[in-house]
Design a protein around this motif. Structure first.
Motif: not given
Length: 215
Positions: A91-95, A1-4, A8-9
């Motif tokens: 959680f949503s990456l968009r949020e 999850m940390r890598t995802v 994304h960022l």
């Protein structure tokens, strides 16, 4: 999850460093303070709560808690340890991206002129506040809350209004406001147990007065 999250960022244009434990993160933060921190509460070794407390002792950098501990009490604990925002898993990456953007806007916003409000002196350009000659160290969210209250003196504002205007949330957990009000009182009041400036109007919200009059 940390890598995802990191990927994304980075794709959104952020420079990202990631750490698997609190001790390594703390060492890196002491060498170079980031613009924003996304922090899991459940870290090996030095946990997220202790890391947040250490960071708050030296910086008002925005902190977003990102964790599976999403119950009401856990959210309150995270905020009390210094978080500006709290996002539970899943959680949503968009949020997450929207919350990151909002925190970065607040921490980098520049207002032109300083002003005095009662015994408080505010420097919006550098986001600094003094009470008399004493500078008050406020987090990003505490500063935004203080600024909203001091610009609306002697008016009762509800927790829902504060969530909407300061947090920019159409809905949310009003206990978030309660925690931040308590933290703000501890920093601006001569005696937080008997507020002189930030008063609770039971059943209605809060009222900030520029006159130093005990409740």
């Amino acid at each position: 999850m940390r890598t995802v999250v990191a990927d994304h960022l980075r794709a959104a244009g952020c420079e990202v460093q990631q750490f698997a434990d609190g001790a390594d993160a703390w060492q890196a933060i002491r060498e170079r303070m980031p613009d924003l921190l996304i922090l899991d509460r459940m870290l090996p070794g030095l946990d997220g709560d202790e890391l947040a407390v250490r960071i708050r002792a030296i910086s008002s950098v925005p902190i977003i808690m990102l964790t599976a501990l999403d119950g009401l009490e856990h959210r309150i604990e995270g905020l009390e340890h210094g978080a500006d925002d709290y996002l539970g898993k899943p959680f949503s990456l968009r949020e997450l991206q929207l919350r990151v953007n909002a925190q970065l806007r607040r921490s980098s916003a520049v207002a032109p002129l300083g002003f005095t409000a009662g015994r408080f002196r505010v420097d919006p350009e550098h986001r600094r506040v003094w009470s008399g000659e004493r500078e008050i160290a406020l987090t990003t969210r505490e500063y935004e809350l203080f600024l909203y209250l001091v610009r609306n003196p002697d008016r009762v504002v509800s927790r829902e209004e504060i969530l909407r205007e300061v947090w920019q949330w159409g809905f949310g957990d009003a206990s978030t406001v309660t925690v931040h009000v308590r933290r703000l009182r501890e920093k601006i009041e001569p005696d937080p147990r008997i507020p002189s400036f930030l008063h609770t109007e039971w059943g209605a919200g809060y009222r900030f007065t520029l006159q130093e009059v005990p409740a």
